[in-house]
Write a protein that holds these residues in place. Structure first.
Motif, PDB file in Angstrom:
ATOM      1  N   UNK A  74       0.832  -1.203   0.000  1.00 56.17           N
ATOM      2  CA  UNK A  74       0.000   0.000   0.000  1.00 56.17           C
ATOM      3  C   UNK A  74       0.866   1.253   0.000  1.00 56.17           C
ATOM      4  N   UNK A  75       1.902   1.263   0.826  1.00 55.17           N
ATOM      5  CA  UNK A  75       2.796   2.428   0.874  1.00 55.17           C
ATOM      6  C   UNK A  75       3.533   2.602  -0.449  1.00 55.17           C
ATOM      7  N   UNK A  76       4.008   1.498  -1.025  1.00 56.29           N
ATOM      8  CA  UNK A  76       4.706   1.564  -2.311  1.00 56.29           C
ATOM      9  C   UNK A  76       3.794   2.098  -3.399  1.00 56.29           C
ATOM     10  N   UNK A  77       2.541   1.630  -3.414  1.00 56.61           N
ATOM     11  CA  UNK A  77       1.562   2.119  -4.391  1.00 56.61           C
ATOM     12  C   UNK A  77       1.401   3.626  -4.287  1.00 56.61           C
ATOM     13  N   UNK A  78       1.293   4.128  -3.045  1.00 57.58           N
ATOM     14  CA  UNK A  78       1.102   5.566  -2.852  1.00 57.58           C
ATOM     15  C   UNK A  78       2.301   6.357  -3.362  1.00 57.58           C
ATOM     16  N   UNK A  79       3.504   5.880  -3.084  1.00 56.21           N
ATOM     17  CA  UNK A  79       4.713   6.595  -3.522  1.00 56.21           C
ATOM     18  C   UNK A  79       4.800   6.619  -5.047  1.00 56.21           C
ATOM     19  N   UNK A  80       4.557   5.481  -5.678  1.00 54.34           N
ATOM     20  CA  UNK A  80       4.625   5.402  -7.143  1.00 54.34           C
ATOM     21  C   UNK A  80       3.589   6.328  -7.784  1.00 54.34           C
ATOM     22  N   UNK A  81       2.367   6.332  -7.256  1.00 55.13           N
ATOM     23  CA  UNK A  81       1.317   7.177  -7.814  1.00 55.13           C
ATOM     24  C   UNK A  81       1.647   8.660  -7.637  1.00 55.13           C
ATOM     25  N   UNK A  82       2.145   9.018  -6.461  1.00 55.44           N
ATOM     26  CA  UNK A  82       2.475  10.425  -6.210  1.00 55.44           C
ATOM     27  C   UNK A  82       3.596  10.886  -7.132  1.00 55.44           C
ATOM     28  N   UNK A  83       4.662  10.092  -7.212  1.00 52.52           N
ATOM     29  CA  UNK A  83       5.803  10.502  -8.037  1.00 52.52           C
ATOM     30  C   UNK A  83       5.417  10.566  -9.513  1.00 52.52           C
ATOM     31  N   UNK A  84       4.600   9.633  -9.954  1.00 50.67           N
ATOM     32  CA  UNK A  84       4.150   9.656 -11.347  1.00 50.67           C
ATOM     33  C   UNK A  84       3.295  10.880 -11.618  1.00 50.67           C
ATOM     34  N   UNK A  85       2.375  11.187 -10.700  1.00 47.75           N
ATOM     35  CA  UNK A  85       1.474  12.322 -10.892  1.00 47.75           C
ATOM     36  C   UNK A  85       2.213  13.655 -10.859  1.00 47.75           C
ATOM     37  N   UNK A  86       3.332  13.709 -10.146  1.00 50.63           N
ATOM     38  CA  UNK A  86       4.122  14.937 -10.102  1.00 50.63           C
ATOM     39  C   UNK A  86       5.122  15.029 -11.255  1.00 50.63           C
ATOM     40  N   UNK A  87       5.386  13.903 -11.905  1.00 47.08           N
ATOM     41  CA  UNK A  87       6.373  13.871 -12.993  1.00 47.08           C
ATOM     42  C   UNK A  87       5.720  14.124 -14.345  1.00 47.08           C
ATOM     43  N   UNK A  88       4.584  13.478 -14.593  1.00 47.26           N
ATOM     44  CA  UNK A  88       3.914  13.623 -15.876  1.00 47.26           C
ATOM     45  C   UNK A  88       3.013  14.861 -15.886  1.00 47.26           C
ATOM     46  N   UNK A  89       2.805  15.404 -17.092  1.00 45.78           N
ATOM     47  CA  UNK A  89       2.077  16.664 -17.223  1.00 45.78           C
ATOM     48  C   UNK A  89       0.866  16.522 -18.147  1.00 45.78           C
ATOM     49  N   UNK A  90      -0.133  17.334 -17.857  1.00 44.26           N
ATOM     50  CA  UNK A  90      -1.258  17.563 -18.771  1.00 44.26           C
ATOM     51  C   UNK A  90      -1.193  19.047 -19.128  1.00 44.26           C
ATOM     52  N   UNK A  91      -0.748  19.329 -20.335  1.00 43.43           N
ATOM     53  CA  UNK A  91      -0.482  20.715 -20.688  1.00 43.43           C
ATOM     54  C   UNK A  91       0.701  21.226 -19.884  1.00 43.43           C
ATOM     55  N   UNK A  92       0.492  22.362 -19.195  1.00 47.84           N
ATOM     56  CA  UNK A  92       1.567  22.935 -18.393  1.00 47.84           C
ATOM     57  C   UNK A  92       1.494  22.509 -16.929  1.00 47.84           C
ATOM     58  N   UNK A  93       0.453  21.783 -16.580  1.00 49.22           N
ATOM     59  CA  UNK A  93       0.260  21.371 -15.182  1.00 49.22           C
ATOM     60  C   UNK A  93       0.667  19.916 -14.992  1.00 49.22           C
ATOM     61  N   UNK A  94       1.172  19.605 -13.809  1.00 50.02           N
ATOM     62  CA  UNK A  94       1.396  18.202 -13.483  1.00 50.02           C
ATOM     63  C   UNK A  94       0.043  17.504 -13.380  1.00 50.02           C
ATOM     64  N   UNK A  95       0.073  16.214 -13.528  1.00 47.39           N
ATOM     65  CA  UNK A  95      -1.168  15.450 -13.390  1.00 47.39           C
ATOM     66  C   UNK A  95      -1.787  15.695 -12.021  1.00 47.39           C
ATOM     67  N   UNK A  96      -0.942  15.761 -11.000  1.00 43.08           N
ATOM     68  CA  UNK A  96      -1.417  16.006  -9.629  1.00 43.08           C
ATOM     69  C   UNK A  96      -2.185  17.319  -9.554  1.00 43.08           C
TER      70      UNK A  96
END
Length: 409
Positions: A342-364
């Motif tokens: 569960x903790x690993x899932x949260x870290x992977x999702x957070x880092x991915x959402x902060x790394x990838x972008x939709x337009x000029x905004x991060x996914x997060x």
């Protein structure tokens, strides 16, 4: 069998059958990991409910209870896992080897998570939540293996806890910090960066930067999961182990003490630890970043009280349970069954959402400001995002639970 046990001799155990799982441990672990994800991932860090944020320095909030409670439960569960392995004929050497292998797996996982997704070698942080779990569980586990066949194991482990807590206080209070001076005289006692623990952390990272060309500290001049504060963190885990010994003795070793009476004693012991920690905090303030000895006692005390309350609710309760109890406990059993996953899932999702972008905004940022705070961000929208994120992290664990897949390190 010889009276003297060798490193390769099978370890005799007191029980002839493997003890059943202690449901209260699983339940509290699930609640803890869910709260860990909740407090780690608000939608807007500038707008967080005060109880869901760490104390700035001295003092504590409910958020500061999360990590020590998890380490406490690691110690409690370790008593059962080591006993079960010993019952299957594992010797001390085999048990120690298992601990080292588990530590290696956790450290590898920590490295992968730290490296993902930017893959920048020069900014790796060797300290952190998972490395602390790995190192602390190894050291505490080795203590338990070494003392496993002692008649007064609990007294020996308790003595080690006392030495760790008093010794850490002596180190921070009475040992001069090189280049800075004596705490309480030349520098403030427990200054945010003017303390021995921070000095050690800076030295370690200076070495890794010089020789490995990488290394970072969470607070730039110190780290809440640094080297020296590992000592009282081991004490936290060993206090959990002492509680595990009590649970095992009163639940599975043909004890004449009833579960209800054992829980009363547990709650009383926990309350005493909280009071002792609060008293000690007059001279050694409660501080999560330094993992002070008073903090260890207060957090472990509350963990014992919570475990006693949950034990009175679920342990030894005959099934079928009432529907309300099944509904109230099921999500936390699911989280607790695969806490690291569960903790690993949260870290992977957070880092991915902060790394990838939709337009000029991060996914997060896009998800938060489009779905949760389209008009304005406040504490309620930030909390709503955090709760939704916990639900998202729950779904993979639910699937693992349904498939009876349990990720064990």
């Amino acid at each position: 069998m010889s009276a003297t046990l060798t490193a390769t001799a099978p370890l005799p155990v007191k029980t002839t059958t493997a003890p059943r799982r202690v449901l209260s441990i699983d339940l509290l672990r699930g609640l803890t990991i869910a709260l860990m994800i909740l407090v780690n991932d608000p939608g807007d860090w500038a707008r967080v409910f005060r109880p869901l944020d760490h104390a700035e320095w001295n003092g504590w909030t409910i958020t500061d209870m999360v990590f020590p409670t998890f380490l406490f439960l690691v110690g409690a569960a370790m008593v059962y896992s080591l006993s079960a392995r010993a019952a299957r004929g594992n010797c001390r050497k085999s048990l120690a080897g298992h601990l080292f292998v588990r530590t290696g797996k956790l450290l590898l996982l920590a490295f992968v998570l730290d490296y993902f997704p930017r893959m920048h070698w020069t900014t790796l942080r060797f300290f952190g939540v998972i490395p602390r779990i790995a190192i602390v569980s190894l050291l505490a586990g080795l203590v338990l293996v070494a003392t496993m066949q002692m008649r007064r194991q609990a007294w020996v482990v308790g003595g080690i806890v006392a030495v760790l807590l008093v010794g850490y206080w002596v180190l921070l209070r009475w040992v001069p910090v090189p280049g800075l001076g004596m705490p309480g005289r030349d520098i403030p006692f427990m200054g945010e960066w003017q303390n021995l623990a921070a000095w050690v952390d800076r030295g370690v990272v200076g070495w890794t930067q010089h020789w490995l060309h990488t290394g970072a500290l969470y607070r730039k001049n110190s780290d809440p999961e640094g080297v020296l504060s590992t000592l009282p963190a081991v004490a936290t885990t060993l206090l959990g182990a002492l509680t595990g010994m009590w649970l095992r003795a009163t639940r599975h070793d043909r004890s004449e003490i009833s579960t209800a009476t054992a829980n009363v004693w547990m709650a009383a012991a926990g309350a005493a630890a909280v009071l002792l920690g609060e008293l000690w905090s007059v001279w050694f303030p409660i501080n999560k970043n330094l993992w002070t000895s008073s903090y260890v006692l207060v957090m472990a005390g509350w963990a014992v009280v919570l475990l006693a309350l949950l034990s009175s609710l679920v342990d030894e309760r005959r099934k079928p349970w009432p529907r309300w109890l099944n509904a109230a406990t099921w999500p936390w059993f699911v989280f607790g069954s695969n806490a690291i996953a569960a903790y690993t899932t949260s870290v992977v999702l957070v880092k991915s959402a902060l790394y990838f972008h939709i337009g000029r905004s991060t996914v997060w940022a896009w998800v938060y400001f489009h779905l949760f705070a389209p008009h304005h961000s406040d504490k309620l929208t930030s909390l709503a995002f955090a709760i939704a994120f916990v639900v998202v992290c729950f779904l993979p664990n639910w699937w693992l639970w349904h498939k009876k897949i349990f990720w064990k390190m």
